[in-house]
Write a protein that holds these residues in place. Structure first.
Motif, PDB file in Angstrom:
ATOM      1  N   TRP A   1      44.691  24.483  46.106  1.00 48.34           N
ATOM      2  CA  TRP A   1      44.317  25.870  45.845  1.00 48.34           C
ATOM      3  C   TRP A   1      45.495  26.827  45.998  1.00 48.34           C
ATOM      4  CZ3 TRP A   1      40.002  27.675  43.640  1.00 48.34           C
ATOM      5  CH2 TRP A   1      38.898  26.820  43.568  1.00 48.34           C
TER       6      TRP A   1
ATOM      7  N   VAL B   1      46.693  29.350  42.926  1.00 45.38           N
ATOM      8  CA  VAL B   1      46.799  30.808  43.020  1.00 45.38           C
ATOM      9  C   VAL B   1      48.197  31.280  42.638  1.00 45.38           C
ATOM     10  CG1 VAL B   1      46.750  32.752  44.628  1.00 45.38           C
ATOM     11  CG2 VAL B   1      44.941  31.027  44.708  1.00 45.38           C
TER      12      VAL B   1
ATOM     13  N   PRO C   1      47.837  34.164  39.526  1.00 48.39           N
ATOM     14  CA  PRO C   1      47.659  35.190  40.569  1.00 48.39           C
ATOM     15  C   PRO C   1      46.427  36.065  40.381  1.00 48.39           C
ATOM     16  CG  PRO C   1      49.551  35.682  39.148  1.00 48.39           C
ATOM     17  CD  PRO C   1      49.122  34.291  38.823  1.00 48.39           C
ATOM     18  N   TRP C   2      45.888  36.148  39.163  1.00 48.32           N
ATOM     19  CA  TRP C   2      44.691  36.948  38.927  1.00 48.32           C
ATOM     20  C   TRP C   2      43.475  36.406  39.679  1.00 48.32           C
ATOM     21  CZ3 TRP C   2      41.239  33.659  36.680  1.00 48.32           C
ATOM     22  CH2 TRP C   2      41.758  32.606  35.899  1.00 48.32           C
ATOM     23  N   LEU C   3      43.551  35.157  40.135  1.00 40.68           N
ATOM     24  CA  LEU C   3      42.440  34.587  40.891  1.00 40.68           C
ATOM     25  C   LEU C   3      42.146  35.393  42.162  1.00 40.68           C
ATOM     26  CD1 LEU C   3      43.292  30.783  40.594  1.00 40.68           C
ATOM     27  CD2 LEU C   3      41.282  31.922  39.624  1.00 40.68           C
ATOM     28  N   LYS C   4      43.171  36.007  42.746  1.00 39.90           N
ATOM     29  CA  LYS C   4      43.005  36.737  44.000  1.00 39.90           C
ATOM     30  C   LYS C   4      42.612  38.193  43.788  1.00 39.90           C
ATOM     31  CE  LYS C   4      45.805  36.139  47.406  1.00 39.90           C
ATOM     32  NZ  LYS C   4      47.026  36.119  48.237  1.00 39.90           N
ATOM     33  N   THR C   5      42.823  38.720  42.588  1.00 43.58           N
ATOM     34  CA  THR C   5      42.669  40.161  42.385  1.00 43.58           C
ATOM     35  C   THR C   5      41.481  40.538  41.510  1.00 43.58           C
ATOM     36  OG1 THR C   5      44.176  40.097  40.482  1.00 43.58           O
ATOM     37  CG2 THR C   5      45.144  40.509  42.653  1.00 43.58           C
TER      38      THR C   5
ATOM     39  N   ASP D   1      34.125  36.507  44.022  1.00 43.90           N
ATOM     40  CA  ASP D   1      35.519  36.517  44.457  1.00 43.90           C
ATOM     41  C   ASP D   1      35.995  35.077  44.668  1.00 43.90           C
ATOM     42  OD1 ASP D   1      34.515  35.667  46.920  1.00 43.90           O
ATOM     43  OD2 ASP D   1      34.592  37.673  47.786  1.00 43.90           O
ATOM     44  N   LEU D   2      37.278  34.910  44.983  1.00 44.22           N
ATOM     45  CA  LEU D   2      37.866  33.581  45.064  1.00 44.22           C
ATOM     46  C   LEU D   2      37.230  32.737  46.166  1.00 44.22           C
ATOM     47  CD1 LEU D   2      39.944  31.556  44.068  1.00 44.22           C
ATOM     48  CD2 LEU D   2      41.622  32.604  45.593  1.00 44.22           C
ATOM     49  N   ASN D   3      36.986  33.323  47.340  1.00 39.37           N
ATOM     50  CA  ASN D   3      36.390  32.551  48.433  1.00 39.37           C
ATOM     51  C   ASN D   3      34.992  32.049  48.071  1.00 39.37           C
ATOM     52  OD1 ASN D   3      38.583  32.767  50.167  1.00 39.37           O
ATOM     53  ND2 ASN D   3      37.874  34.712  51.033  1.00 39.37           N
TER      54      ASN D   3
ATOM     55  N   LYS E   1      35.416  29.124  45.647  1.00 41.57           N
ATOM     56  CA  LYS E   1      35.802  27.901  46.360  1.00 41.57           C
ATOM     57  C   LYS E   1      34.585  27.232  46.992  1.00 41.57           C
ATOM     58  CE  LYS E   1      40.515  29.161  47.829  1.00 41.57           C
ATOM     59  NZ  LYS E   1      41.353  29.445  49.027  1.00 41.57           N
TER      60      LYS E   1
END
Length: 284
Positions: free
Chosen positions: A39, A43, A47-51, A76-78, A81
């Motif tokens: 993971w 990311v 990087p868009w995965l976090k924003t 969101d990313l969490n 996951k």
């Protein structure tokens, strides 16, 4: 013709690399997750995965994922996951197939209104390529064959002019979007023919004031064209049907099939069985 289904990520990668310019289609952003995915590295690469808010779904040739509750939207990313981990560790029941989900695709969530969703499909048969279009798309489209407008393009014929496309397929699309959608259909059909697709379905195709977004895609390629399209296709991963992995013998025959103008198929129902069925056909 030997038609084989490809992953959604494979189809979207081909669109990013080979789709004709001149339309308002947005570049497709996506990330593939498997059991081997790191993971942190993912990311860094995306990087868009976090924003951004995200959409996640399995990428294993499963139909009607939305109806089956196999799509997580606006997360969101969490959350993504956790959602993936739960499904990787759980046996799934889809139709008659059972197995664990192993491959997922994550994309940015595209805010839009229901009336901005359309349905589109191109498929090939003996006498023509057929284009289906419906002004209402999404998971609740229902019996699309009875709803969609249809345009047949006979073998060895060119795509009709834009006015014909609008009159035959887009009469239920608002006037201000007809030219935009018609331009996209022209480009999509060129892409379909040049890369030897046999089936290409987009549902939904979202058309907003900001652009065109391909949210969900299913596709098949004519693998007999491998010797022509290899430079454009690159290495294609043809996944087995959901519920099991391909046996080595099946993978070997699939490799032969991709290199032959003939249609070679092998499906092992019981690897310990003693009865083998061979079906052969012929013609001119």
């Amino acid at each position: 013709m030997s038609a084989k289904a490809i992953r959604e990520a494979t189809g979207k990668d081909l669109i990013n690399r080979k789709f004709p310019s001149g339309t308002q289609a947005a570049k497709l952003r996506f990330a593939t997750v498997t059991e081997k995915t790191n993971w942190a590295d993912l990311v860094v690469d995306h990087p868009w995965l976090k924003t951004e808010k995200l959409v996640v779904k399995p990428d294993q040739l499963i139909k009607r994922r939305g109806k089956l509750g196999l799509i997580k939207v606006n997360a969101d990313l969490n959350t993504v996951k956790k959602w993936i981990d739960e499904r990787m560790n759980k046996e799934q029941q889809v139709g008659k197939a059972m197995g664990k989900l192993k491959t997922f695709i994550i994309e940015p969530f595209v805010p839009h209104k229901p009336e901005e969703e359309y349905y589109m499909c191109i498929y090939s048969h003996r006498k023509a390529d057929s284009i289906l279009f419906h002004h209402e798309g999404g998971v609740d489209i229902g019996d699309v064959d009875s709803k969609a407008l249809k345009l047949d393009i006979p073998v060895d014929s060119e795509l009709p002019d834009r006015a014909t496309l609008i009159n035959e397929l887009l009469v239920n699309v608002t006037d201000e979007k007809q030219e935009t959608v018609a331009t996209f259909i022209e480009a999509l059909y060129k892409f379909y023919v040049n890369l030897y697709f046999t089936y290409l379905e987009i549902n939904p195709l979202v058309v907003t004031n900001n652009g065109i977004y391909i949210l969900d895609l299913a596709a098949k390629l004519d693998t007999a064209a491998d010797f022509i399209c290899k430079p454009d296709w690159g290495e294609i991963d043809y996944p087995p049907p959901f519920g099991r992995d391909a046996y080595p013998e099946e993978a070997y025959i699939a490799d032969l099939d991709a290199k032959s103008g003939a249609s070679l198929k092998l499906t092992i129902l019981n690897p310990s069985g003693r009865i083998w069925t061979m079906v052969a056909g012929g013609g001119q």
